[in-house]
Scaffold this motif. Structure first.
Motif, PDB file in Angstrom:
ATOM      1  N   ARG A 201      -1.122   5.176  16.511  1.00 16.82           N
ATOM      2  CA  ARG A 201      -0.486   5.799  15.359  1.00 16.82           C
ATOM      3  C   ARG A 201       0.789   4.912  15.149  1.00 16.82           C
ATOM      4  O   ARG A 201       1.209   4.786  13.928  1.00 16.82           O
ATOM      5  CB  ARG A 201      -0.197   7.208  15.909  1.00 16.82           C
ATOM      6  CG  ARG A 201      -1.563   8.393  15.488  1.00 16.82           C
ATOM      7  CD  ARG A 201      -0.999   9.686  15.573  1.00 16.82           C
ATOM      8  NE  ARG A 201      -2.302  10.426  15.134  1.00 16.82           N
ATOM      9  CZ  ARG A 201      -2.138  11.898  15.264  1.00 16.82           C
ATOM     10  NH1 ARG A 201      -0.922  12.323  15.320  1.00 16.82           N
ATOM     11  NH2 ARG A 201      -3.243  12.466  15.079  1.00 16.82           N
ATOM     12  N   GLU A 202       1.402   4.684  16.297  1.00 18.12           N
ATOM     13  CA  GLU A 202       2.887   4.053  15.921  1.00 18.12           C
ATOM     14  C   GLU A 202       2.623   2.827  15.339  1.00 18.12           C
ATOM     15  O   GLU A 202       3.424   2.207  14.736  1.00 18.12           O
ATOM     16  CB  GLU A 202       3.653   4.101  17.394  1.00 18.12           C
ATOM     17  CG  GLU A 202       4.122   5.379  17.804  1.00 18.12           C
ATOM     18  CD  GLU A 202       4.874   6.298  16.735  1.00 18.12           C
ATOM     19  OE1 GLU A 202       6.002   5.410  16.295  1.00 18.12           O
ATOM     20  OE2 GLU A 202       4.610   7.265  16.348  1.00 18.12           O
ATOM     21  N   ALA A 203       1.557   2.170  15.941  1.00 16.99           N
ATOM     22  CA  ALA A 203       1.186   0.871  15.277  1.00 16.99           C
ATOM     23  C   ALA A 203       0.759   0.690  13.869  1.00 16.99           C
ATOM     24  O   ALA A 203       1.148  -0.033  13.072  1.00 16.99           O
ATOM     25  CB  ALA A 203       0.140   0.139  16.415  1.00 16.99           C
ATOM     26  N   VAL A 204       0.027   1.977  13.435  1.00 16.53           N
ATOM     27  CA  VAL A 204      -0.505   2.003  12.151  1.00 16.53           C
ATOM     28  C   VAL A 204       0.565   2.377  11.094  1.00 16.53           C
ATOM     29  O   VAL A 204       0.572   1.930   9.939  1.00 16.53           O
ATOM     30  CB  VAL A 204      -1.571   2.787  12.136  1.00 16.53           C
ATOM     31  CG1 VAL A 204      -1.981   3.332  10.501  1.00 16.53           C
ATOM     32  CG2 VAL A 204      -2.773   2.209  12.766  1.00 16.53           C
ATOM     33  N   LYS A 205       1.646   3.267  11.501  1.00 16.77           N
ATOM     34  CA  LYS A 205       2.503   4.200  10.686  1.00 16.77           C
ATOM     35  C   LYS A 205       3.248   3.040   9.624  1.00 16.77           C
ATOM     36  O   LYS A 205       3.056   3.206   8.611  1.00 16.77           O
ATOM     37  CB  LYS A 205       3.488   4.806  11.669  1.00 16.77           C
ATOM     38  CG  LYS A 205       4.518   5.664  10.684  1.00 16.77           C
ATOM     39  CD  LYS A 205       5.359   6.430  11.654  1.00 16.77           C
ATOM     40  CE  LYS A 205       4.592   7.571  12.589  1.00 16.77           C
ATOM     41  NZ  LYS A 205       5.671   8.264  13.403  1.00 16.77           N
ATOM     42  N   PRO A 206       3.773   1.981  10.061  1.00 17.41           N
ATOM     43  CA  PRO A 206       4.570   1.214   9.137  1.00 17.41           C
ATOM     44  C   PRO A 206       3.676   0.472   8.319  1.00 17.41           C
ATOM     45  O   PRO A 206       3.996   0.061   6.961  1.00 17.41           O
ATOM     46  CB  PRO A 206       5.334   0.148  10.210  1.00 17.41           C
ATOM     47  CG  PRO A 206       4.696   0.171  11.433  1.00 17.41           C
ATOM     48  CD  PRO A 206       4.236   1.726  11.468  1.00 17.41           C
ATOM     49  N   ARG A 207       2.300   0.227   8.714  1.00 20.92           N
ATOM     50  CA  ARG A 207       1.485  -0.607   7.585  1.00 20.92           C
ATOM     51  C   ARG A 207       0.858   0.445   6.881  1.00 20.92           C
ATOM     52  O   ARG A 207       0.305  -0.120   5.460  1.00 20.92           O
ATOM     53  CB  ARG A 207       0.333  -1.427   8.446  1.00 20.92           C
ATOM     54  CG  ARG A 207       0.958  -2.325   9.622  1.00 20.92           C
ATOM     55  CD  ARG A 207      -0.117  -2.695  10.311  1.00 20.92           C
ATOM     56  NE  ARG A 207       0.698  -4.031  11.305  1.00 20.92           N
ATOM     57  CZ  ARG A 207       1.549  -3.540  12.338  1.00 20.92           C
ATOM     58  NH1 ARG A 207       1.919  -2.362  12.848  1.00 20.92           N
ATOM     59  NH2 ARG A 207       1.906  -4.820  12.722  1.00 20.92           N
ATOM     60  N   LEU A 208       0.906   1.747   7.071  1.00 22.53           N
ATOM     61  CA  LEU A 208       0.301   2.630   6.098  1.00 22.53           C
ATOM     62  C   LEU A 208       1.164   2.740   4.796  1.00 22.53           C
ATOM     63  O   LEU A 208       0.582   3.054   3.833  1.00 22.53           O
ATOM     64  CB  LEU A 208       0.230   4.043   6.744  1.00 22.53           C
ATOM     65  CG  LEU A 208      -0.953   4.193   7.748  1.00 22.53           C
ATOM     66  CD1 LEU A 208      -0.821   5.611   8.268  1.00 22.53           C
ATOM     67  CD2 LEU A 208      -2.217   4.423   6.983  1.00 22.53           C
ATOM     68  N   ARG A 209       2.418   2.647   5.052  1.00 23.37           N
ATOM     69  CA  ARG A 209       3.387   2.570   3.998  1.00 23.37           C
ATOM     70  C   ARG A 209       3.164   1.584   3.055  1.00 23.37           C
ATOM     71  O   ARG A 209       3.727   1.469   1.865  1.00 23.37           O
ATOM     72  CB  ARG A 209       4.832   2.733   4.431  1.00 23.37           C
ATOM     73  CG  ARG A 209       5.198   3.672   5.446  1.00 23.37           C
ATOM     74  CD  ARG A 209       6.486   3.993   5.948  1.00 23.37           C
ATOM     75  NE  ARG A 209       6.975   4.954   6.810  1.00 23.37           N
ATOM     76  CZ  ARG A 209       7.056   4.927   8.107  1.00 23.37           C
ATOM     77  NH1 ARG A 209       7.104   3.682   8.630  1.00 23.37           N
ATOM     78  NH2 ARG A 209       7.311   5.764   8.586  1.00 23.37           N
ATOM     79  N   THR A 210       2.638   0.401   3.466  1.00 17.12           N
ATOM     80  CA  THR A 210       2.382  -0.730   2.614  1.00 17.12           C
ATOM     81  C   THR A 210       1.107  -0.564   1.736  1.00 17.12           C
ATOM     82  O   THR A 210       0.815  -1.204   0.688  1.00 17.12           O
ATOM     83  CB  THR A 210       2.320  -2.080   3.417  1.00 17.12           C
ATOM     84  OG1 THR A 210       1.160  -2.156   4.281  1.00 17.12           O
ATOM     85  CG2 THR A 210       3.528  -2.258   4.464  1.00 17.12           C
ATOM     86  N   LEU A 211       0.478   0.435   2.009  1.00 15.19           N
ATOM     87  CA  LEU A 211      -0.974   0.372   1.131  1.00 15.19           C
ATOM     88  C   LEU A 211      -0.453   1.286  -0.158  1.00 15.19           C
ATOM     89  O   LEU A 211       0.497   1.998  -0.513  1.00 15.19           O
ATOM     90  CB  LEU A 211      -1.865   1.350   1.917  1.00 15.19           C
ATOM     91  CG  LEU A 211      -2.379   0.686   3.247  1.00 15.19           C
ATOM     92  CD1 LEU A 211      -3.276   1.864   3.837  1.00 15.19           C
ATOM     93  CD2 LEU A 211      -3.226  -0.476   2.976  1.00 15.19           C
ATOM     94  N   PRO A 212      -1.385   1.090  -1.247  1.00 16.83           N
ATOM     95  CA  PRO A 212      -1.186   1.648  -2.659  1.00 16.83           C
ATOM     96  C   PRO A 212      -1.167   3.319  -2.301  1.00 16.83           C
ATOM     97  O   PRO A 212      -1.929   3.695  -1.499  1.00 16.83           O
ATOM     98  CB  PRO A 212      -2.397   1.119  -3.271  1.00 16.83           C
ATOM     99  CG  PRO A 212      -2.805  -0.006  -2.772  1.00 16.83           C
ATOM    100  CD  PRO A 212      -2.454   0.015  -1.122  1.00 16.83           C
ATOM    101  N   GLU A 213      -0.330   3.905  -3.133  1.00 18.47           N
ATOM    102  CA  GLU A 213      -0.505   5.343  -2.933  1.00 18.47           C
ATOM    103  C   GLU A 213      -1.776   6.163  -3.007  1.00 18.47           C
ATOM    104  O   GLU A 213      -1.985   7.112  -2.094  1.00 18.47           O
ATOM    105  CB  GLU A 213       0.416   5.929  -4.213  1.00 18.47           C
ATOM    106  CG  GLU A 213       0.702   7.535  -4.018  1.00 18.47           C
ATOM    107  CD  GLU A 213       1.462   7.954  -5.025  1.00 18.47           C
ATOM    108  OE1 GLU A 213       1.784   9.307  -5.062  1.00 18.47           O
ATOM    109  OE2 GLU A 213       2.272   7.207  -5.807  1.00 18.47           O
ATOM    110  N   ARG A 214      -2.732   5.635  -3.810  1.00 18.61           N
ATOM    111  CA  ARG A 214      -4.070   6.084  -3.554  1.00 18.61           C
ATOM    112  C   ARG A 214      -4.740   6.022  -2.330  1.00 18.61           C
ATOM    113  O   ARG A 214      -5.256   6.900  -1.699  1.00 18.61           O
ATOM    114  CB  ARG A 214      -4.837   5.710  -5.032  1.00 18.61           C
ATOM    115  CG  ARG A 214      -6.268   6.520  -4.782  1.00 18.61           C
ATOM    116  CD  ARG A 214      -6.996   5.915  -6.022  1.00 18.61           C
ATOM    117  NE  ARG A 214      -7.461   4.671  -5.833  1.00 18.61           N
ATOM    118  CZ  ARG A 214      -8.694   3.895  -6.685  1.00 18.61           C
ATOM    119  NH1 ARG A 214      -8.814   4.602  -7.711  1.00 18.61           N
ATOM    120  NH2 ARG A 214      -8.828   2.769  -6.570  1.00 18.61           N
ATOM    121  N   GLU A 215      -4.719   5.051  -1.769  1.00 19.26           N
ATOM    122  CA  GLU A 215      -5.331   4.648  -0.582  1.00 19.26           C
ATOM    123  C   GLU A 215      -4.564   5.525   0.560  1.00 19.26           C
ATOM    124  O   GLU A 215      -5.081   5.928   1.474  1.00 19.26           O
ATOM    125  CB  GLU A 215      -5.267   3.258  -0.015  1.00 19.26           C
ATOM    126  CG  GLU A 215      -6.345   2.401  -0.626  1.00 19.26           C
ATOM    127  CD  GLU A 215      -6.112   2.121  -2.246  1.00 19.26           C
ATOM    128  OE1 GLU A 215      -5.169   2.699  -2.979  1.00 19.26           O
ATOM    129  OE2 GLU A 215      -6.777   1.161  -2.854  1.00 19.26           O
TER     130      GLU A 215
END
Length: 263
Positions: A201-215
């Motif tokens: 989760r910690e590894a994914v968290k900052p990369r989730l913020r880079t995705l488009p809002e809909r994704e």
């Protein structure tokens, strides 16, 4: 074959086996020596039984203690050297007593307890019992026990803790004050399954913020709200197939980014 003498020592009821021991030391291995050795053991067995009786009511059956004492007696007979001049009983008593104490130390503790802590337990127990008769109806303090036993207060605390650690309590035992069958095992915690995914989760968290809002919204609805792909599609007004492709594409992108950074 000559029998053992039945005369008594002037100060106790111990059999007089001095001559038998001298004969035993001179005999070569064989049936005659074995018979004489057995006669000596039988003559002293009542003393071994009395020594075993001193340890009754300590959690071990008296008959078992007598067996241990008899083993100690046999060892004492085999090791005794009459040429040194000491009476057999002065050698046998500490030998038998030591065998019984080793039995308690090695077989009666449910869990392995260091020898040092076992010794502290014995000293603290003796000091506690003696002080209990002289401190006016209250429990002795740690400081009083430490002073009486000639140890530090930290050692006294360790000995006191060991007093209650001689046996283990079953995990199926009901907790005091409960009436609904609540046992110790019910009070034990367990591993939190969420711990296994903390790093992910910690590894994914900052990369989730880079995705488009809909994704981001789709992933949140799928993995955090546990919504089905069809319900997500209906909520967003797109096809379920489109939702499936977006989830697969986002997950693949996140996985590649994380693996690349790890490499």
């Amino acid at each position: 074959m000559p029998t053992l003498a039945h005369s008594k020592h002037p100060h106790d009821d111990a059999p007089d086996t001095a001559e038998a021991f001298r004969r035993l030391a001179s005999l070569p291995p064989g049936e005659e020596r074995d018979r004489l050795r057995q006669d000596i053991v039988s003559a002293w067995l009542p003393m071994a039984d009395r020594l075993a009786g001193r340890f009754r009511n300590r959690g071990e059956a008296l008959e078992d203690l007598k067996q241990v004492a008899a083993l100690g007696l046999v060892k004492a007979v085999d090791r005794y050297d009459p040429s040194r001049g000491a009476a057999f009983e002065s050698f046998a008593v500490p030998t038998i007593t030591g065998e019984i104490k080793r039995h308690f130390r090695d077989h009666m503790w449910t869990l392995h307890v260091p020898r040092r802590v076992q010794d502290l337990r014995g000293r603290v127990r003796a000091a506690y019992q003696e002080l209990s008769h002289s401190v006016g109806g209250r429990a002795p303090t740690v400081a009083e026990i430490a002073e009486k036993a000639g140890m530090t207060e930290e050692e006294a605390v360790a000995g006191l803790e060991a007093l209650d650690s001689f046996t283990a309590l079953s995990l199926d035992a009901e907790l005091p004050g409960t009436e609904d069958g609540y046992t110790l095992v019910d009070a034990l915690g367990g591993p939190d399954p969420a711990l296994d995914i903390v790093v992910d989760r910690e590894a994914v968290k900052p990369r989730l913020r880079t995705l488009p809002e809909r994704e981001q919204k789709i992933l949140y609805m799928r993995f955090f709200r546990d919504m089905t792909q069809s319900s997500i599609a209906e909520d967003l007004g797109i096809s379920q197939m489109h939702v499936s492709r977006l989830i697969s594409r986002c997950c693949s992108r996140l996985r590649e980014d994380i693996m690349r950074d790890a490499a």
